[in-house]
Design a protein around this motif. Structure first.
Motif, mmCIF file in Angstrom:
data_model
loop_
_atom_site.group_PDB
_atom_site.id
_atom_site.type_symbol
_atom_site.label_atom_id
_atom_site.label_comp_id
_atom_site.label_asym_id
_atom_site.label_seq_id
_atom_site.Cartn_x
_atom_site.Cartn_y
_atom_site.Cartn_z
ATOM 1 N N PRO A 1 11.571 -3.374 38.391
ATOM 2 C CA PRO A 1 12.535 -3.747 37.792
ATOM 3 C C PRO A 1 12.691 -3.050 35.968
ATOM 4 C CG PRO A 1 9.800 -5.202 36.790
ATOM 5 C CD PRO A 1 10.089 -3.870 38.094
ATOM 6 N N LEU A 2 14.531 -3.242 36.212
ATOM 7 C CA LEU A 2 15.011 -2.851 35.335
ATOM 8 C C LEU A 2 15.081 -3.373 33.774
ATOM 9 C CD1 LEU A 2 16.405 0.236 34.191
ATOM 10 C CD2 LEU A 2 18.302 -0.926 35.415
ATOM 11 N N TYR A 3 14.910 -3.115 32.908
ATOM 12 C CA TYR A 3 14.899 -3.845 31.726
ATOM 13 C C TYR A 3 16.658 -3.006 30.549
ATOM 14 C CZ TYR A 3 11.336 -6.895 31.458
ATOM 15 O OH TYR A 3 10.546 -7.568 32.133
ATOM 16 N N LEU A 4 17.973 -3.488 30.260
ATOM 17 C CA LEU A 4 19.083 -3.092 29.586
ATOM 18 C C LEU A 4 18.644 -3.585 28.385
ATOM 19 C CD1 LEU A 4 21.061 -2.946 32.950
ATOM 20 C CD2 LEU A 4 20.472 -1.351 32.104
ATOM 21 N N ASP A 5 18.184 -2.831 27.109
ATOM 22 C CA ASP A 5 18.224 -3.075 25.960
ATOM 23 C C ASP A 5 19.211 -2.660 25.535
ATOM 24 O OD1 ASP A 5 16.848 -4.687 24.123
ATOM 25 O OD2 ASP A 5 15.041 -3.126 23.986
ATOM 26 N N SER A 6 20.412 -2.338 25.702
ATOM 27 C CA SER A 6 21.387 -2.618 24.494
ATOM 28 C C SER A 6 23.098 -2.595 24.406
ATOM 29 C CB SER A 6 22.184 -0.466 24.495
ATOM 30 O OG SER A 6 22.448 -0.196 24.185
ATOM 31 N N PRO A 7 22.824 -3.404 23.565
ATOM 32 C CA PRO A 7 24.316 -4.860 23.834
ATOM 33 C C PRO A 7 25.341 -4.182 23.875
ATOM 34 C CG PRO A 7 22.422 -5.345 21.299
ATOM 35 C CD PRO A 7 21.976 -4.260 22.325
ATOM 36 N N MET A 8 25.467 -3.013 22.887
ATOM 37 C CA MET A 8 26.697 -2.398 22.867
ATOM 38 C C MET A 8 27.259 -1.607 24.033
ATOM 39 S SD MET A 8 29.352 -0.649 21.257
ATOM 40 C CE MET A 8 30.184 1.049 20.797
ATOM 41 N N ALA A 9 25.683 -1.565 25.392
ATOM 42 C CA ALA A 9 25.945 -0.307 26.721
ATOM 43 C C ALA A 9 26.171 -1.823 27.826
ATOM 44 C CB ALA A 9 24.785 -0.070 26.610
ATOM 45 N N SER A 10 25.893 -2.742 27.559
ATOM 46 C CA SER A 10 26.212 -4.683 27.674
ATOM 47 C C SER A 10 27.741 -4.341 27.467
ATOM 48 C CB SER A 10 25.098 -5.755 28.065
ATOM 49 O OG SER A 10 23.727 -5.233 28.437
ATOM 50 N N ARG A 11 27.927 -4.965 26.896
ATOM 51 C CA ARG A 11 29.597 -5.083 26.427
ATOM 52 C C ARG A 11 30.213 -3.659 26.971
ATOM 53 N NH1 ARG A 11 27.939 -7.001 21.347
ATOM 54 N NH2 ARG A 11 28.296 -5.048 20.431
ATOM 55 N N ALA A 12 29.776 -3.069 27.133
ATOM 56 C CA ALA A 12 30.355 -1.812 27.937
ATOM 57 C C ALA A 12 30.667 -1.651 29.288
ATOM 58 C CB ALA A 12 30.120 -0.489 27.143
ATOM 59 N N SER A 13 29.978 -2.148 29.740
ATOM 60 C CA SER A 13 29.426 -2.585 31.399
ATOM 61 C C SER A 13 30.023 -3.498 31.707
ATOM 62 C CB SER A 13 27.776 -2.580 31.514
ATOM 63 O OG SER A 13 27.235 -1.863 31.440
ATOM 64 N N ASP A 14 30.804 -4.788 30.961
ATOM 65 C CA ASP A 14 31.390 -5.380 31.392
ATOM 66 C C ASP A 14 32.487 -4.720 31.733
ATOM 67 O OD1 ASP A 14 29.603 -7.076 31.264
ATOM 68 O OD2 ASP A 14 29.817 -8.320 29.014
ATOM 69 N N VAL A 15 32.704 -4.141 30.777
ATOM 70 C CA VAL A 15 34.158 -3.676 30.832
ATOM 71 C C VAL A 15 34.680 -3.081 31.951
ATOM 72 C CG1 VAL A 15 36.489 -2.167 29.258
ATOM 73 C CG2 VAL A 15 34.954 -3.427 28.233
ATOM 74 N N TYR A 16 33.343 -2.617 32.054
ATOM 75 C CA TYR A 16 33.529 -1.591 33.622
ATOM 76 C C TYR A 16 34.288 -2.444 34.723
ATOM 77 C CZ TYR A 16 32.422 3.851 32.266
ATOM 78 O OH TYR A 16 32.754 4.825 31.507
ATOM 79 N N ARG A 17 33.195 -3.298 34.762
ATOM 80 C CA ARG A 17 33.452 -4.191 35.780
ATOM 81 C C ARG A 17 34.344 -4.882 36.243
ATOM 82 N NH1 ARG A 17 28.514 -6.465 33.455
ATOM 83 N NH2 ARG A 17 26.741 -5.079 34.143
ATOM 84 N N ARG A 18 34.926 -4.914 35.082
ATOM 85 C CA ARG A 18 36.143 -6.019 34.944
ATOM 86 C C ARG A 18 37.049 -4.865 35.121
ATOM 87 N NH1 ARG A 18 35.071 -8.424 30.315
ATOM 88 N NH2 ARG A 18 36.354 -6.977 28.717
ATOM 89 N N HIS A 19 37.267 -3.726 35.328
ATOM 90 C CA HIS A 19 38.154 -2.739 35.916
ATOM 91 C C HIS A 19 38.039 -1.553 37.418
ATOM 92 C CE1 HIS A 19 40.876 -3.556 32.038
ATOM 93 N NE2 HIS A 19 39.569 -3.766 31.889
#
Ligand SMILES: [Zn+2]
Length: 539
Positions: free
Chosen positions: A341-359
Motif C-alpha cells: 500500500p502507498l499513502y500519498l500524504d501531501s495536499p500540495m503534491a496531490s493537487r500538483a498531480s491533478d494538474v499533471y493528469r490534466r495535461h
C-alpha cells in the motif's frame, strides 16, 4: 536594447531578467530569492523598475524561484499580461497561493517570536538590516540607498535561528526545492498575501509550446519544452528597437531538465540565437545514472516488504513526487517489487498531480503509450490519498508493510515530520531520501549518520534505516548542459548568422559557473557571467 540581470546572477534563485528595447519593457521570470538570510533579503530591495511601465512578463516555469515575486510586482502596479504555458499557469497558481499563505503565517509566527524574545529579535533585526544594506550595495544601485535607508527605519527584520541554519546549503538544488518559500519578513508585513496572489493569477495568459506570440510592441516569444517540470519552457524572444530596426533573438534556457526523465519530454534543442542565457545549476557536476536510482528504489521497497516495515520517502510536491510515484508504478508493472500500500500524504503534491493528469499533451512518448494501453502511470495502484491531518495521523495504525510519500523533502516541516517522529526509533522502518539534503537540516544530519536527533525540540534515538538516492534530479548535469549549448555552434562559426554573439551563464553558484564557463568558451562562444543588477547593451 538592454538586458538587466535582476536575479539568478551568480546565484541559483530569484530568476528575473529585464529586457528594455526602444519600444517595450518585458520581464522574463520574476522569481523569489531563497537560500541563506543574505539571499532572501534580496526580495526586499526596491524594484529596479516601475512595474506599471512593464508591457509583459514571460514565465519559464512554476517553481517559486522563477515566479514567486509576481504578486509583489502586481501589487506595485504591474497591469500587463503574464505569458506561460497552460501547465505552468495551473502549477503557478498552486505555488503562489501557497506562498501567500505561508508568508502570512510566517509573519505571524515571527511577530509572536519577537513578542516573547524581544532581545533576541532585536539582535537578529540588526543582523538583517546589515544584510539588507549589503544587498543594496551589492546590487550597485546607488540611487536605491536613500530609499533603502527610509525603509530600514521602518522595517525591523527578524530571522528564525534554526531555519537560518538550514538555509546555508551548498547544493544548488536545495534552494530551489526548499519549502516554505520565505524566511525574512518585516515583522508585520509579508511580501504579499493570498489575496495578492489571487489578483496576480488573473494576469496569466496561457500559451502553447512552439507557437509565436506577440507579447509587446516589437517583441515576439516562443515557448519551447524545457523538460524540467510539467509546462516548463525555454523562451526564445525576438525583439527590435524600432519597427524597421534589426531583430535580435535571445534564448532564455529557464531550468533545463534531464534526458529520459519520466512523464515529461526531453529539453528542446535550440540552434540559433544572438544571445543565450543558460542556467548552470550543476556546472562541474554529473548525476548518477537513472537506472541506478531505480535499482536502489526497488531494492529498498523489497527490503521493507521482507521485514514488514514502513518506507518513508520525504519528497517535494511538484515534480519529484510525481516522478517517484511513476517509478513505483512501473516497478510494480514490471514485477520488480511487491505491491505494498502507498499513502500519498501531501495536499500540495496531490493537487500538483491533478494538474499533471490534466495535461497529457505534455507527456513523453513512453508515458503516452502507457496511457494508450489504458494504464495509469501517474497513479500507483490502490494509492491512498490523505485529505486532512486526521487521515495523515491514522496512517500509523495501518497494517504493515506499507509506504508513505510525504512532503517536505528535507524534513524541515510538513506532514513528513509527524511520520518521522513515529518511525525514527523503529528498526523495521526505512527513511529514503530522493533529493539532496541542505546542510544543517534534519535530513542532512540523518544522512550523515546521526544516532540521535531532535525533532521539534525533543531528542530521539535513530534506529530506523536511512538510505539515499541521488539520481533523481530535475536539472541537467554538466554534460547535458554542454550538449544543449553546443547546438548553437553546430555547423557554424563565430560571426555566422545564428551563432550567439554572447552566452550569459546564469542561475548557478560561483563555483559551478567557474567550472562550466571555460568549457562553454571551448565551444567557441564569447562567455559572460553577469553580476547581479548588471546592465548589458545588446548590439
Ligand atoms: Zn525550476
Amino acid at each position: 536594447m538592454q538586458l538587466q540581470f535582476l536575479g539568478a546572477a551568480t546565484t541559483v534563485t530569484g530568476s528575473q531578467f529585464l529586457l528594455s528595447t526602444g519600444q517595450a519593457r518585458i520581464l522574463v521570470d520574476c522569481g523569489m530569492f531563497q537560500g541563506s538570510p543574505n539571499e532572501a533579503i534580496r526580495n526586499r530591495i526596491p524594484l529596479a523598475y516601475d512595474p506599471s511601465e512593464l508591457d509583459a512578463i514571460l514565465l519559464t516555469h512554476a517553481h517559486l524561484d522563477h515566479c514567486g515575486l509576481i504578486p509583489y510586482v502586481v501589487v506595485r502596479g504591474f497591469k500587463g499580461p503574464i505569458y506561460a504555458t497552460a501547465g505552468t499557469v495551473e502549477l503557478a497558481r498552486l505555488v503562489l497561493l501557497d506562498s501567500g499563505k505561508l508568508q502570512q503565517e510566517f509573519a505571524k509566527r515571527q511577530a509572536r517570536f519577537a513578542r516573547r524574545n524581544p532581545g533576541k529579535a532585536a539582535a537578529e533585526g540588526r543582523e538583517q538590516q546589515a544584510a539588507f544594506e549589503a544587498a543594496i550595495e551589492l546590487s550597485g544601485e546607488d540611487s536605491m540607498a536613500d530609499r533603502a535607508d527610509e525603509r530600514n527605519d521602518r522595517a525591523q527584520m527578524v530571522v528564525d535561528d534554526d531555519r537560518g541554519e538550514a538555509w546555508m546549503a551548498p547544493n544548488p538544488e536545495v534552494a530551489l526545492r526548499y519549502q516554505p518559500p520565505q524566511m525574512e519578513v518585516e515583522l508585520d508585513e509579508p511580501l504579499y498575501d493570498e489575496r495578492d496572489a489571487e489578483r496576480a493569477i488573473e494576469h496569466f495568459r496561457a500559451v502553447r509550446y512552439d507557437t509565436d506570440v506577440d507579447v509587446a510592441p516589437g517583441v515576439r516569444a516562443v515557448f519551447l519544452d524545457a523538460g524540467h517540470i510539467l509546462g516548463s519552457a525555454i523562451i526564445r524572444v525576438t525583439a527590435t528597437d524600432s519597427p524597421d530596426g534589426p531583430e535580435r533573438t535571445l534564448v532564455f534556457s529557464g531550468d533545463l531538465g534531464r534526458h529520459d526523465t519520466p512523464i515529461i519530454r526531453d529539453p528542446t534543442h535550440v540552434s540559433d540565437a544572438d544571445y543565450v542565457l543558460m542556467e548552470s545549476t550543476y556546472g562541474g557536476r554529473e548525476h548518477e545514472p537513472q537506472d541506478e536510482a531505480v535499482r536502489i528504489l526497488a531494492e529498498t521497497v523489497r527490503l521493507v516488504a521482507e521485514h514488514d516495515g514502513v518506507l518513508l520517502v520525504p519528497s517535494f510536491a511538484i515534480g519529484r513526487t510525481q516522478e517517484v510515484v511513476w517509478q513505483l508504478d512501473r516497478l510494480i508493472a514490471e514485477g520488480r517489487i511487491p505491491h505494498l500500500p502507498l499513502y500519498l500524504d501531501s495536499p500540495m503534491a496531490s493537487r500538483a498531480s491533478d494538474v499533471y493528469r490534466r495535461h497529457a499533451e505534455y507527456f513523453d512518448d513512453q508515458t503516452r503509450r502507457l496511457l494508450e494501453q489504458r494504464e495509469t502511470p501517474l497513479d500507483y495502484p490502490g494509492q491512498i490519498i490523505t485529505n486532512n491531518v486526521r487521515q495523515s495521523e491514522a496512517i500509523r495504525r495501518a497494517k504493515r508493510p506499507y509506504m508513505i510519500v510525504a512532503s517536505n523533502g528535507m524534513l524541515t516541516g510538513g506532514r513528513v515530520v509527524g511520520h518521522l517522529r513515529e518511525l525514527i526509533g523503529d528498526p523495521s522502518a526505512v527513511l529514503l531520501f530522493v533529493g539532496y539534503q541542505g546542510k544543517g537540516t534534519l535530513g542532512a544530519h540523518l544522512q550523515e549518520g546521526a544516532t540521535q536527533v531532535r525533532i521539534d525540540g525533543a531528542p530521539h534515538e535513530v534506529r530506523c534505516h536511512v538510505r539515499s538516492i541521488s539520481g533523481f534530479s530535475a536539472h541537467a548535469d554538466e554534460s547535458e548542459l554542454l550538449d544543449w549549448v553546443s547546438n548553437f555552434a553546430r555547423g557554424k562559426k563565430p560571426g555566422d548568422a545564428g551563432f550567439p554573439r554572447r552566452v550569459f551563464i546564469i542561475h548557478g553558484d560561483p563555483a559551478a559557473q567557474a567550472a562550466l564557463a571555460p568549457k562553454v568558451r571551448a565551444l567557441g562562444f564569447d562567455v559572460d557571467i553577469p553580476r547581479w543588477h548588471e546592465v548589458v547593451t545588446l548590439d
